[in-house]
Write an enzyme that holds these catalytic residues in place. Structure first.
Site, short mmCIF file in Angstrom:
data_model
loop_
_atom_site.label_atom_id
_atom_site.label_comp_id
_atom_site.label_asym_id
_atom_site.label_seq_id
_atom_site.Cartn_x
_atom_site.Cartn_y
_atom_site.Cartn_z
N TYR A 285 74.35 73.44 26.19
CA TYR A 285 73.80 73.01 27.49
C TYR A 285 74.64 71.87 28.05
O TYR A 285 75.05 70.96 27.33
CB TYR A 285 72.34 72.59 27.36
CG TYR A 285 71.38 73.72 27.09
CD1 TYR A 285 71.78 75.05 27.13
CD2 TYR A 285 70.04 73.46 26.80
CE1 TYR A 285 70.88 76.07 26.88
CE2 TYR A 285 69.12 74.47 26.55
CZ TYR A 285 69.55 75.78 26.59
OH TYR A 285 68.66 76.79 26.34
N SER B 67 62.35 81.46 30.50
CA SER B 67 62.29 81.98 31.87
C SER B 67 60.89 82.47 32.23
O SER B 67 60.70 83.60 32.67
CB SER B 67 63.30 83.13 32.07
OG SER B 67 63.47 83.41 33.45
N PRO B 68 59.88 81.62 32.06
CA PRO B 68 58.50 82.05 32.34
C PRO B 68 58.26 82.40 33.80
O PRO B 68 57.32 83.15 34.11
CB PRO B 68 57.66 80.85 31.91
CG PRO B 68 58.57 79.68 32.01
CD PRO B 68 59.92 80.20 31.62
N LEU B 69 59.09 81.88 34.71
CA LEU B 69 58.94 82.21 36.13
C LEU B 69 59.95 83.28 36.58
O LEU B 69 60.09 83.54 37.77
CB LEU B 69 59.10 80.96 37.00
CG LEU B 69 58.14 79.81 36.70
CD1 LEU B 69 58.27 78.73 37.77
CD2 LEU B 69 56.70 80.28 36.60
N GLY C 128 63.25 83.46 36.67
CA GLY C 128 64.28 82.99 37.59
C GLY C 128 63.75 82.56 38.94
O GLY C 128 64.49 82.58 39.94
N GLY C 129 62.48 82.14 39.00
CA GLY C 129 61.86 81.69 40.24
C GLY C 129 61.11 82.77 40.99
O GLY C 129 60.36 82.47 41.92
N LEU C 130 61.26 84.03 40.58
CA LEU C 130 60.61 85.12 41.30
C LEU C 130 59.09 85.06 41.20
O LEU C 130 58.39 85.57 42.09
CB LEU C 130 61.11 86.47 40.76
CG LEU C 130 62.52 86.87 41.21
CD1 LEU C 130 63.05 88.00 40.35
CD2 LEU C 130 62.51 87.28 42.68
N GLY D 6 57.46 82.24 41.14
CA GLY D 6 57.07 80.92 41.63
C GLY D 6 56.75 80.88 43.11
O GLY D 6 56.74 79.80 43.70
N GLY D 7 56.49 82.03 43.71
CA GLY D 7 56.16 82.06 45.14
C GLY D 7 57.40 82.08 46.03
O GLY D 7 57.41 81.51 47.12
#
Length: 329
Positions: A53, A215-217, A219-221, A223-224
């Site tokens: 990282y 990646s629980p969201l 990649g943001g998809l 997350g609204g």
């Protein structure tokens, strides 16, 4: 904050895991320290990182940021369950030599010493294999791990991105050698990507591994993202934009956002809360870039989802089902 045992171990960890991948590339050192302060104050005790990282020329930067935070206070390290990873090549561009990556005993030893130095700590709680190494037998890997455990440099070993058969292979080899084996698996898993339910999560449950979704969201998809675009916020980019370019996928995420709007709920918080309802899940990795994003994740940890809502989410994002029924009778 609620806590649970990490798989079959006696180790107690928070049900949210602080992911640090943004520390360095997107979040500067001061803000990264503030996020870690807030996470620890909220009761999050499980911090996850990786030696690569920071990425590119800055590989190792994230571990160094965590190390400088530990150095500011003597009791921080004692309160944190620290996980990092090994696999990627840490040599500079053009400087890569054989044995500077993957899971040979040589590289594991080298990588541990380098991570300990950057993290400014004497030990790593959970040392994770970032990817499978098809060239190194598990007999060699467990020999290297056992030496490090005996030296007090690591306490447990975990995996990341392992298929189910490799989890079984790793722990059957460990059982034969009389060693502990893997205690955790980090895998891609969220409402929109549920293939881990076929074999990875069942294998982890059978072998007593805690499961840590990344990646629980998605990649943001989750997350609204569509609502944010409509309101003039940041537009989807990269893989998220590619996914939304598919009319079928866009309709699916739109149905998700419409459902949660009807219930007055935030999409990102529901996506995290859903994972906390799933069998075998220890806790998802949240990777906040700001303290505000961390606060949203903390609200998700307290969110109770009704059976009716869970059923509706399954209808929008149906999982594949267990293996072999997912592809056979």
């Amino acid at each position: 904050m609620k806590y649970t045992q990490l798989g079959r171990t006696g180790l107690k960890v928070s049900r949210l895991v602080l992911g640090t991948m943004n520390f360095g590339p997107q979040t500067d050192e001061a803000d990264s320290h503030a996020i870690m302060d807030a996470a620890l104050a909220s009761g999050i005790n499980y911090f996850d990182t990786a030696n690569v990282y920071g990425w590119g020329e800055n590989k190792g930067r994230t571990e160094s940021i965590i190390g400088s935070w530990f150095a500011q206070s003597g009791d921080r390290r004692d309160k944190v369950v620290l996980a990092t990873k090994v696999y990627g090549n840490m040599a500079g561009d053009g400087d890569a030599w054989p044995n500077h990556d993957k899971l040979s005993a040589v590289n594991i030893r080298r990588a541990v010493e380098a991570s300990l130095k950057r993290l400014q700590t004497e030990y790593i709680d959970i040392y994770q294999f970032h990817h499978i190494d098809r060239s190194t037998p598990f007999e060699e890997i467990w020999q290297a791990v056992d030496v490090l455990v005996q030296q007090g440099k690591i306490l447990y070993a975990g995996s990341s991105n392992f298929p189910g058969y490799k989890i079984a292979q790793a722990n059957e080899t460990a059982l034969r050698l009389g060693t502990l084996g893997l205690v955790s698996e980090q895998c891609l898993y969220n409402l929109a990507e549920r293939r881990a339910e076929m074999e990875i999560i069942p294998a982890a449950q059978d072998y007593g591994l805690g499961v840590i979704p990344w990646s629980p969201l998605h990649g943001g998809l989750l997350g609204g993202v569509i609502r944010k675009e409509t309101e003039g916020g940041r537009r989807a980019s990269g893989r998220a934009a590619e996914a939304l370019a598919d009319p079928t996928a866009r309709a699916q995420f739109q149905a998700y956002e419409d459902l949660l709007a009807k219930h007055g709920l935030e999409p990102g918080e529901v996506a995290l809360a859903w994972l906390l309802t799933r069998p075998g899940i220890t806790g998802p990795i949240v990777g906040p870039r700001t303290t505000e994003q961390l606060e949203s994740a903390l609200r998700a940890a307290e969110l109770e989802l009704s059976d009716e809502l869970l059923k509706s989410l399954d209808e929008i994002f149906p999982g594949p089902g267990p293996s072999p029924e997912a592809f056979a009778w």
